[in-house]
Design a protein around this motif. Sequence first.
Motif: not given
Lengths: 296, 250
Positions: A193-194, A197, A200-202, B53, B56, B58, B84-85, B89, B91, B95, B157-158, B161
Amino acid sequence: MTHSTGIDPNLPQVQASAKPRPKTLQERIDEFPWWVGGIFVIAIGAFYLVTTQTSFGEALNFIRIGIGITITTTLYAYSIALVIGLVAGLGRISRNVVVRNLSTLYVELVRGIPILVLIFYIALVAVPDSLGVFKTLGAWLTSNGLGFIGQPLAAINNDSISLNVRAIIALSVTYGAFLAEIFRAGIQSIGKGQMEAARSLGMSYGQAMRYVILPQAIRNVLPALGNDFVAMVKDSSLVSVLAVRDITQVARLYAGRTFRFREAYTILAILYLGMTLILSLVVRVLERRLHGNSRK
Amino acid sequence: MATAASKNIIEIRNLHKYFGDVQALRGVNLNVERGKVVVIVGPSGSGKSTLLRCINHLEVETEGEVWVDGKRLSEKNKDINSIRAEIGMVFQLFNLFPHLSVLDNIVLAQRVVRGRKKDEAVQIAHEQLKRVGISEKADNFPGQLSGGQQQRVAIARALAMNPKIMLFDEPTSALDPEMIKEVLDVMLALAKDGMTMVCVTHEMGFARAAADEVIFMDHGLIVEKGSPDAVFNHPQEERTKLFLSQILSH
Ligand SMILES: Nc1ncnc2c1ncn2[C@@H]1O[C@H](COP(=O)(O)OP(=O)(O)OP(=O)(O)O)[C@@H](O)[C@H]1O
Ligand SMILES: [Mg+2]
């Protein structure tokens, strides 16, 4: 809105444990670290020997000349092994087939050969052979008009790499494989998951490793890295077979010259014991500090 | 095909996804318009997370196409990080990065991905924390927060961006009941602000209040879709009716 639980999450999440029941005498006897007492006795005995018996005092005076070499060899070799280990550890989990298999091959080769044999082989076969390659390359470059790189390369010969340096190369290549496995296990201990994550932030794979995975992984494996450092202090004694003047080699020389085997090897053993005990203590304190600080 | 000017910010064509022999998606088609909120429901294992998923990347599609904001996602697409930026996402298990403070959790990607200066990133982080209602926790570590607070940090956090799309994968299902509302409130506010959202959630209240479209998935396919009222109150398909009766009965 923020106080939905009614519990202040800032408070340490320690459950009030019941007051510990006083220990019985038997339990105290069982749990007491008697072995520390044994160490203490050895330390006092050693001190007594060295101060009262001139032969032991002389042996110590002679052998301690090697301490510097033992420590610098270990420090250099361990630092290089950290770099090799990190690279090979990352390689072990790389998605690139070539990189992954090369790293695995390296780790398995090293783990399948005794350290003593590796030290002979790397110092006396692998290093000279790669020098041969450099020489050929240098000559080729020079003949192709690149003398400014070619000549220094061709000038490197066997004598320009001392046995001390070869010992460091051999130890670091060996321990690099051990540390690679530690780093790999550390990275794999971080939940996926780390990485998800971070990605997923790019972040790129490299950025995610550097900023998210490795800081956590390395923190998890610090005790294991510390243990291997202590192990390397001991294994550095093997470089004495290359006539590197570490404490083991100096002790052997002393014993051979004076025939005082008892003095030479008693002092040698106590010097190693002293170094490893102190280092283990440092590792343990570090470990405890980390556990104390760890934010769940 | 999809272009940047298209009103659909997400276009999914005939999406198949295999995990070994397991067929998680079996030909999904889906368009999401800019600013719309789509809620995905369906039984466990129906492919909801996998679909999300794939949006993006994943998960990499086995077959079919995923277009986001006019760009096709593919393994060869070197731009995947910049795509992705633009897609936040959230979870199920938050995470958050446990070794970083709440503030640094929100600052990190802004700096390394967006290349923002420290001051700017910190200021944006504080704004987003305020938006999700936990300004006072900036210097805490994730492990010191409740689940609901952690999830709100993950949302902040998401959002920091400045994503064009937000994906939520069961954001409240790991939370104690009393914390669910604080997270749903944040999501509702986000929907009101016009964020494009794709949410896997079984929170009917949220779906009714925020969703423009509800999608029911089963066995890797979209079985039924429509307005919340249409899907929840007048389902056409037997499988939808069965599923709704199961989740409403407890
Ligand atoms: N990484 C994976 N490896 C193998 N199989 C997977 C993987 N991820 C998902 N699957 C399988 O794909 C199918 C769809 O899974 P998915 O997680 O998308 O379902 P879901 O609708 O999100 O379910 P849930 O409500 O339980 O989260 C399941 O059969 C699942 O076992
Ligand atoms: Mg799921």
